[in-house]
Design an enzyme around this catalytic site. Sequence first.
Site, PDB file in Angstrom:
ATOM      1  N   ASP A  40       0.804  -1.235   0.000  1.00  0.00           N
ATOM      2  CA  ASP A  40       0.000   0.000   0.000  1.00  0.00           C
ATOM      3  C   ASP A  40       0.839   1.288   0.000  1.00  0.00           C
ATOM      4  OD1 ASP A  40      -2.646   0.898  -0.271  1.00  0.00           O
ATOM      5  OD2 ASP A  40      -2.692   1.571   1.806  1.00  0.00           O
ATOM      6  N   LYS A 195     -23.931  32.878  13.356  1.00  0.00           N
ATOM      7  CA  LYS A 195     -23.862  31.405  13.223  1.00  0.00           C
ATOM      8  C   LYS A 195     -23.015  30.762  14.304  1.00  0.00           C
ATOM      9  CE  LYS A 195     -20.957  28.690  10.443  1.00  0.00           C
ATOM     10  NZ  LYS A 195     -20.283  28.380   9.176  1.00  0.00           N
TER      11      LYS A 195
END
Length: 314
Positions: A40, A195
């Site tokens: 990998d 927010k």
Amino acid sequence: MIKHGLQIFACSASRDLACDISQRLGMRLGQLDISRFSNDNLRVQIQDNVRERDVFVFQSFTEPVSEHIMELLITLDALRSASAQRITAVIPYYSYARSDKKDAPRISITGRLIADLLHTAGADRVLTMDLHADQVHGFFSVPVDHLTAVTLIVEHFRNRYDLSNMVAVATDAGGAKRAGRFSEKLGIPMAIIDKRRVSDTTVKQGYVVGEVAGRDVVIFEDEIATGGTLVSSVDTLKAAGAKSVHAAATHGVLCGPAIERLRNAALDSIVVTNTVNLPAEKRLDKLTVLNVAPLFAAAIERIHSGQSVGALFE
Ligand code: R5P
């Protein structure tokens, strides 16, 4: 026209954009061979001679982000080992700019860490666009050319809409400067929504500072990621009496539930750029994708020939 000494490469997240830019500069995109060992591990081999070249290597930090960052780091290291004279990491979308502060105990300011890693791997310069916050620029110890798509988005609105009733909206106080620059260039007023981020995918919004009732509003953002901020903003603005709601952002990340959310949101139009490569299934009818290739091509030409990049935006 082949530019002597200039060479452009692209890792896997930004091939389409880099290809377009190479064509505009009259060059062939350099060849990279990116493969994987059976364990990998990644392997990158530069297929062209880069000795004493001025090299630009493209990679946006899109999903899978860690994989794409690793690809870029290995490519930078391979270019340095291959004796490139100067290496510019071109990162149209620098996702880790959002990890720019210690807003919880025992966390990493990863935007800074990645900046250090790029330098360690071999980047002599960085070319990027619309960082989440301007001060992220300061994380880099190498020169950074920070482009903006604001002028492109401004042109889009000028050419398509009647601006006489339009208001630019920042979705939180942090985005006020950005939306302010946008509203100034368009010559329209602005408003700000209060927010709070509840989680990675949801936000809570309260009151709107500024006049939006009966107006055509345009929400101006650096990026649309899960779309949580956007859909909450649309609801807040509609509840405050907005007549129509448009959304504009440089980076159309559109991850997780974004597409479903945007499809169902009461949005009249959405405009993003191609700093993030958007597959066909994410291209909603109401979505326009603007091309940043001319801007990056012009910036590369200027960096290569030692001209001012700032002058591009004057
Ligand atoms: C937040 O501070 C940014 O300006 C954007 O609002 C945010 O990155 C968008 O994320 P999401 O689409 O997941 O709400």
